[in-house]
Design a protein around this motif. Structure first.
Motif, PDB file in Angstrom:
ATOM      1  N   TYR A   1      -3.680 -14.617  -6.019  1.00 38.94           N
ATOM      2  CA  TYR A   1      -5.032 -14.989  -5.590  1.00 38.94           C
ATOM      3  C   TYR A   1      -5.430 -14.226  -4.322  1.00 38.94           C
ATOM      4  O   TYR A   1      -6.560 -13.749  -4.196  1.00 38.94           O
ATOM      5  CB  TYR A   1      -5.085 -16.498  -5.348  1.00 38.94           C
ATOM      6  N   LEU A   2      -4.503 -14.096  -3.389  1.00 40.51           N
ATOM      7  CA  LEU A   2      -4.810 -13.361  -2.156  1.00 40.51           C
ATOM      8  C   LEU A   2      -5.123 -11.901  -2.457  1.00 40.51           C
ATOM      9  O   LEU A   2      -6.038 -11.322  -1.868  1.00 40.51           O
ATOM     10  CB  LEU A   2      -3.634 -13.441  -1.184  1.00 40.51           C
ATOM     11  N   HIS A   3      -4.368 -11.308  -3.362  1.00 41.26           N
ATOM     12  CA  HIS A   3      -4.525  -9.878  -3.636  1.00 41.26           C
ATOM     13  C   HIS A   3      -5.755  -9.561  -4.474  1.00 41.26           C
ATOM     14  O   HIS A   3      -6.360  -8.492  -4.314  1.00 41.26           O
ATOM     15  CB  HIS A   3      -3.283  -9.338  -4.347  1.00 41.26           C
ATOM     16  N   SER A   4      -6.120 -10.474  -5.362  1.00 37.29           N
ATOM     17  CA  SER A   4      -7.196 -10.114  -6.300  1.00 37.29           C
ATOM     18  C   SER A   4      -8.138 -11.250  -6.633  1.00 37.29           C
ATOM     19  O   SER A   4      -9.086 -11.046  -7.390  1.00 37.29           O
ATOM     20  CB  SER A   4      -6.592  -9.569  -7.604  1.00 37.29           C
ATOM     21  N   GLY A   5      -7.931 -12.423  -6.084  1.00 37.89           N
ATOM     22  CA  GLY A   5      -8.745 -13.568  -6.475  1.00 37.89           C
ATOM     23  C   GLY A   5      -9.887 -13.857  -5.545  1.00 37.89           C
ATOM     24  O   GLY A   5     -10.602 -14.828  -5.712  1.00 37.89           O
ATOM     25  N   VAL A   6     -10.071 -13.031  -4.514  1.00 34.95           N
ATOM     26  CA  VAL A   6     -11.189 -13.217  -3.598  1.00 34.95           C
ATOM     27  C   VAL A   6     -11.919 -11.896  -3.479  1.00 34.95           C
ATOM     28  O   VAL A   6     -11.499 -10.874  -4.008  1.00 34.95           O
ATOM     29  CB  VAL A   6     -10.696 -13.664  -2.199  1.00 34.95           C
ATOM     30  N   LYS A   7     -13.017 -11.877  -2.769  1.00 35.70           N
ATOM     31  CA  LYS A   7     -13.758 -10.640  -2.536  1.00 35.70           C
ATOM     32  C   LYS A   7     -12.953  -9.764  -1.589  1.00 35.70           C
ATOM     33  O   LYS A   7     -12.810 -10.049  -0.416  1.00 35.70           O
ATOM     34  CB  LYS A   7     -15.129 -10.966  -1.940  1.00 35.70           C
TER      35      LYS A   7
ATOM     36  N   THR B   1      -9.267  -7.773  -0.628  1.00 36.76           N
ATOM     37  CA  THR B   1      -7.829  -7.996  -0.734  1.00 36.76           C
ATOM     38  C   THR B   1      -7.304  -8.560   0.578  1.00 36.76           C
ATOM     39  O   THR B   1      -7.640  -8.081   1.658  1.00 36.76           O
ATOM     40  CB  THR B   1      -7.094  -6.673  -1.035  1.00 36.76           C
ATOM     41  N   ILE B   2      -6.458  -9.584   0.468  1.00 35.65           N
ATOM     42  CA  ILE B   2      -5.758 -10.131   1.627  1.00 35.65           C
ATOM     43  C   ILE B   2      -4.273  -9.856   1.451  1.00 35.65           C
ATOM     44  O   ILE B   2      -3.697 -10.181   0.410  1.00 35.65           O
ATOM     45  CB  ILE B   2      -5.993 -11.640   1.778  1.00 35.65           C
TER      46      ILE B   2
ATOM     47  N   THR C   1     -10.298   1.044  -0.658  1.00 33.70           N
ATOM     48  CA  THR C   1      -9.228   1.306   0.293  1.00 33.70           C
ATOM     49  C   THR C   1      -7.869   1.144  -0.374  1.00 33.70           C
ATOM     50  O   THR C   1      -7.581   0.114  -0.981  1.00 33.70           O
ATOM     51  CB  THR C   1      -9.322   0.335   1.492  1.00 33.70           C
ATOM     52  N   THR C   2      -7.034   2.171  -0.259  1.00 34.46           N
ATOM     53  CA  THR C   2      -5.718   2.115  -0.896  1.00 34.46           C
ATOM     54  C   THR C   2      -4.677   1.520   0.029  1.00 34.46           C
ATOM     55  O   THR C   2      -3.636   1.046  -0.424  1.00 34.46           O
ATOM     56  CB  THR C   2      -5.262   3.522  -1.309  1.00 34.46           C
ATOM     57  N   HIS C   3      -4.930   1.562   1.338  1.00 31.99           N
ATOM     58  CA  HIS C   3      -3.980   0.979   2.278  1.00 31.99           C
ATOM     59  C   HIS C   3      -4.698   0.678   3.585  1.00 31.99           C
ATOM     60  O   HIS C   3      -5.818   1.137   3.827  1.00 31.99           O
ATOM     61  CB  HIS C   3      -2.801   1.934   2.532  1.00 31.99           C
TER      62      HIS C   3
ATOM     63  N   LEU D   1      -0.115  -0.198   5.169  1.00 33.58           N
ATOM     64  CA  LEU D   1       0.060  -1.511   4.555  1.00 33.58           C
ATOM     65  C   LEU D   1      -0.739  -1.602   3.259  1.00 33.58           C
ATOM     66  O   LEU D   1      -1.930  -1.286   3.231  1.00 33.58           O
ATOM     67  CB  LEU D   1      -0.411  -2.586   5.535  1.00 33.58           C
ATOM     68  N   THR D   2      -0.087  -2.010   2.171  1.00 37.88           N
ATOM     69  CA  THR D   2      -0.763  -2.283   0.903  1.00 37.88           C
ATOM     70  C   THR D   2      -0.285  -3.627   0.383  1.00 37.88           C
ATOM     71  O   THR D   2       0.669  -4.216   0.904  1.00 37.88           O
ATOM     72  CB  THR D   2      -0.461  -1.195  -0.152  1.00 37.88           C
ATOM     73  N   GLU D   3      -0.945  -4.114  -0.688  1.00 39.12           N
ATOM     74  CA  GLU D   3      -0.500  -5.380  -1.269  1.00 39.12           C
ATOM     75  C   GLU D   3       0.908  -5.258  -1.846  1.00 39.12           C
ATOM     76  O   GLU D   3       1.609  -6.261  -2.010  1.00 39.12           O
ATOM     77  CB  GLU D   3      -1.491  -5.838  -2.354  1.00 39.12           C
ATOM     78  N   LYS D   4       1.374  -4.025  -2.111  1.00 37.33           N
ATOM     79  CA  LYS D   4       2.719  -3.829  -2.633  1.00 37.33           C
ATOM     80  C   LYS D   4       3.783  -4.142  -1.566  1.00 37.33           C
ATOM     81  O   LYS D   4       4.952  -4.320  -1.912  1.00 37.33           O
ATOM     82  CB  LYS D   4       2.893  -2.406  -3.144  1.00 37.33           C
ATOM     83  N   SER D   5       3.370  -4.208  -0.305  1.00 35.57           N
ATOM     84  CA  SER D   5       4.299  -4.647   0.744  1.00 35.57           C
ATOM     85  C   SER D   5       4.651  -6.119   0.556  1.00 35.57           C
ATOM     86  O   SER D   5       5.790  -6.530   0.745  1.00 35.57           O
ATOM     87  CB  SER D   5       3.682  -4.416   2.127  1.00 35.57           C
TER      88      SER D   5
END
Length: 864
Positions: free
Chosen positions: A650-656, A658-659, A693-695, A717-721
């Motif tokens: 949800y943080l990565h893709s469930g909001v407007k 990316t968190i 933004t990729t990172h 920093l990316t969501e893959k971290s």
């Protein structure tokens, strides 16, 4: 002009009348060299004291003891000349001259006296042309009660450059470790010029100076025409004669301090405390090689480049390849923003095993940019035992965060990712110097540090600052690791750029917090009285948890109806204001079944308190190891993992936008009374609404053992971290052991590395929680370990998304539940219809087989 003497000077019966003969000759060049036996005796005494003659002889070597007359000295090796009634007497208002005792306990020339004035005064010093060091010596103190310590505020100009502006010597000294204080600059003197050094007090303040040095340097030594320019906007940055420099750091890396009289003739001071600038991992794992017997050969750089002691000690990552994959050698240096800097790195290979090209090759990153893709000291110097240095110019123009006045320069040495280029996957540094370069207006001045609580007229002034200001680390990559807190800034980060997600309601109250005046959040603002009532005035009996941030209390609000968890941050907490605000900002905007709910906050009377939903079952970690609680069954562990993964999804893709959570770990996954997993602790989170933004480029923060090595290395920093950190959590769930155990043998210290290495060699059975053996269906174990290993892939782009992780974990649970519906695994308390077959339950032997075959295509990367 006010001249302040000190008490009777210390005496040196054998030497006080006989200064260093070489310096004496240089200081007074019109005198003929002394050739008496006394001179020769002193000459050999000097050689005995210094060990050898100096490789550089400065043309100009002027040392002024301000406020003194004659040649007062208690320095065995240098002659200090007084400025009273001499050709160096400054021009200015002398009508205020008086004599008064100085309260300082300093007894070393030039700090025994001072020259002070509430009016402008100028020293005029005749010099030969060339490039010079200017060193200004300050011992801030209260002088005869008319000149309060804190009221010294002034500017200094020299050779057309602004060296200091509205300079507060006492605040600067306290922030840098105490008095005395030396500020070193480099300027060029043209033919026929003289050096004018002007001190200008600020309004209602005074200026003072204890000592002035002017020492020649070799032509082109720091004024280099071709340093490596680390910036895509230009290919070179010559340091010309119309540039002034300020020495900011000069460090004998890995070695002891080197005093000015032990330098190579330029009287530079070399600090030894490089460890105070290291990040957490570098402090833990780096080693300090040295070789005091090697014969150095200065074939590439002049012998005066640095003292030999600099090149016979150093700091390296060590020869353990496994450890070197887990961290980078990282220093963090706070600097003034809006300037270019010259960074000089000193190297010398002195270890007997490093003799050939390629024996030790590594990468160098400066200010988050690549300085050297393939650094090889043997290539640069030609051979073992040959010193060399490399110059880099980097711009530090990123504005400070909030009220911070400094920006951090990260110097990172990293092991190569491919072993084929090097025999030892290691890095080394022997010394470093960092100089600030004057801007286009000729200015070098930066802001004063934030002042401390001061007493204007202490009876005995402190010898050192009561609280030395630390650099923040964070993070080279870089730093800031240390349980995710080492490089957090304490209480200074304000007025930061705000990131907003989609509107989800109105805020109940306006936040009463000085960092963001007028800001509002969609959560409740509690009074301190309400918090105290809920916790019985913070009674120890209500404490349910504690950490570096402070205590967590169980309380009840709304007339005792609603149970809550109340986190009270300590004033000295390393989380600080920034993390406090981030937590409120993120959680007040987000609502999800698998995210912990923030009810409100309290900022009364300087408090930083957060109020959450009460999680009755505590943290996930508390049910895995170091606990007396019953072991969780495997299917329940799977359900908890799925819930946490959904929260991150949800943080990565469930909001407007990316968190990125940035601190995923088992202690930040909480369990409510129904065992529903909820992700918590958003103090380090980062968000973006830019979907392209990729990172995010940011200082490295996180928790040791969970930190994505790619993020740590590249500071991108990316969501893959988060995915990497979640992979470590999956290993914790499977193995029931901590991410890091310092007491384990080295290869087992990191759970992530140990799990990957055991998987690679087919020994997965060694790491599984004994209580789970025989209880996990083989197909389920295959799927689960596949997910965990893929999450921890070295290359972030090859890690799955959290959406894919959720899908695969749900599949693993289906495999487990489907098999349980048909059979009963030995040792489980689950009643089923039939007995377990060998194909359905993963035994130790089958685990070995699974590890060696199912994931054979996933290789353990060779380096970080």
């Amino acid at each position: 002009m006010l001249v302040i003497p000190y008490h009777k000077q210390s005496s040196f019966p054998c030497f006080q009348l006989h200064p260093h003969p070489l310096i004496f000759h240089l200081t007074l060049p019109t005198m003929k060299p002394i050739t008496t036996p006394l001179y020769l005796s002193l000459f050999f005494i000097t050689l005995f004291l210094t060990g050898q003659s100096q490789p550089y002889t400065p043309v100009d070597n002027i040392t002024l003891a301000c406020g003194n007359s004659g040649q007062p000295t208690n320095d065995l090796l240098r002659t200090w000349t007084g400025d009273v009634n001499s050709k160096f007497t400054p021009i200015g208002n002398a009508s205020e001259s008086i004599t008064a005792p100085m309260s300082s306990t300093a007894s070393q020339v030039p700090y025994t006296k001072a020259r002070l004035s509430r009016s402008e005064f100028t020293y005029t010093i005749p010099l030969s042309p060339g490039q010079k060091f200017i060193r200004l010596h300050f011992n801030p103190d209260t002088y005869n009660n008319n000149f309060q310590r804190s009221n010294s505020l002034f500017s200094v100009t020299a050779a057309g450059f602004t060296l200091l502006k509205d300079f507060n010597a006492s605040v600067t000294a306290d922030a840098s470790g105490g008095s005395p204080l030396v500020k070193e600059f480099c300027v060029n003197i043209e033919t026929g010029q003289r050096l004018d050094i002007t001190f200008t007090p600020s309004k209602d303040a005074y200026a003072f100076i204890n000592g002035i040095e002017v020492v020649s340097m070799p032509t082109g030594f720091y004024y280099t025409s071709s340093p490596n320019f680390i910036d895509t906007s230009a290919s070179s940055y010559p340091i010309r004669n119309d540039t002034a420099l300020e020495m900011v750091y000069r460090i004998n890396v890995g070695g002891g301090p080197i005093a000015p009289d032990e330098d190579t003739g330029m009287y530079r001071n070399w600090d030894s405390a490089d460890d105070k600038y290291l990040d957490y991992l570098s402090k833990q794992f780096s080693v300090l090689p040295q070789n005091n017997t090697i014969e150095l050969n200065f074939l590439t750089v002049p012998e005066y480049s640095a003292p030999k002691r600099v090149y016979t000690t150093g700091r390296s990552m060590g020869m353990n390849t496994t450890i070197n994959k887990s961290y980078n050698l990282t220093w963090i240096f706070p600097l003034d923003p809006k300037f270019y800097y010259l960074v000089r790195l000193h190297f010398c290979e002195f270890e007997s095993d490093i003799t050939e090209v390629g024996d030790r090759a590594f990468q160098i990153f400066i200010a988050n940019q690549t300085a050297e893709r393939l650094a090889d000291v043997i290539v640069w110097s030609g051979a073992n035992g040959n010193p060399v240095y490399r110059d880099y110019v980097v711009g530090m123009f990123k504005p400070p965060v909030g009220s911070e006045k400094k920006v951090n320069l990260y110097l990172v040495l990293a092991a190569l990712q491919k072993y084929s280029y090097t025999k030892y996957n290691d890095a080394i540094l022997n010394g470093l110097e960092i100089f600030k370069l004057s801007d286009s207006t000729g200015n070098l001045a930066g802001p004063n540090p934030d002042p401390r609580t001061q007493v204007d007229a202490p009876k005995v002034p402190p010898k050192s600052s009561p609280g030395k200001k630390k650099s923040t680390p964070v993070v080279g990559i870089i730093a800031g690791v240390a349980s995710g807190l080492v490089f957090s800034v304490l209480g200074y980060m304000v007025f930061r750029r705000r990131w907003k997600v989609k509107d989800s309601g109105s805020c109940n109250k306006r936040m009463k917090f000085t960092t963001t005046p007028g800001s509002s959040y969609r959560c409740r603002c509690f009074s301190l009285a309400e918090i105290k009532a809920a916790t019985k005035n913070f009674s120890d009996a209500f404490i349910i948890g504690a950490g570096g941030f402070g205590n967590v209390y169980k309380g009840c609000i709304d007339s005792g109806v609603t149970p809550v968890a109340i986190k009270r941050l300590k004033p000295e907490s390393s989380q600080g204001v920034h993390e406090f605000e981030t937590e409120i900002e993120m959680l007040s905007e987000l609502r999800h079944r698998h995210l912990v709910s923030l009810i409100g906050y309290c900022t009364d009377k300087g408090e930083m308190i957060l109020v959450y939903d009460y999680m009755a079952q505590g943290t996930l970690r508390s049910h895995l190891y170091h606990t007396n609680k019953p072991s969780l069954p495997w299917d329940q562990r799977l359900q908890i993992c799925i819930g946490a993964a959904r929260g991150l999804q949800y943080l990565h893709s469930g909001v407007k936008g990316t968190i990125i959570h940035r601190d995923v770990k088992s202690t930040n996954i909480l369990l409510d009374d129904k065992w529903v997993a909820k992700v918590s602790d958003f103090g380090l989170s980062k968000g973006t609404t830019d979907m392209s933004t990729t990172h995010i480029s940011t200082n490295v923060k996180g928790s040791f053992g969970y930190l994505d090595p790619e993020y740590y290395r590249r500071q991108c920093l990316t969501e893959k971290s988060d995915v990497y950190s979640f992979g470590v959590v999956l290993c914790e769930v499977l193995c029931a052991r901590a991410a890091v155990i310092h007491t384990e043998e080295l290869k087992q210290a990191s759970l992530a590395e140990w799990a990957k290495s055991c998987h690679e060699i087919g020994e997965l059975d060694q790491i599984i929680d004994p209580s789970l053996r025989g209880n996990i269906i083989a197909e389920c174990l295959n799927k689960f370990t596949d997910i965990a290993i893929s999450c921890m892939h070295e290359n972030g782009t090859e890690r799955p998304s959290m959406t894919a992780v959720v899908r695969e974990l749900e599949h693993a649970l289906q495999l487990q539940q489907s098999a349980e519906g048909k059979s009963k695994c030995p040792g489980r308390n689950v009643e089923t219809e039939t007995s377990c077959s060998e194909q359905n339950c993963a035994t130790n032997d089958s685990i070995k087989c699974i590890s060696a075959t199912i994931f054979s295509e996933i290789n353990n990367p060779s380096g970080r």
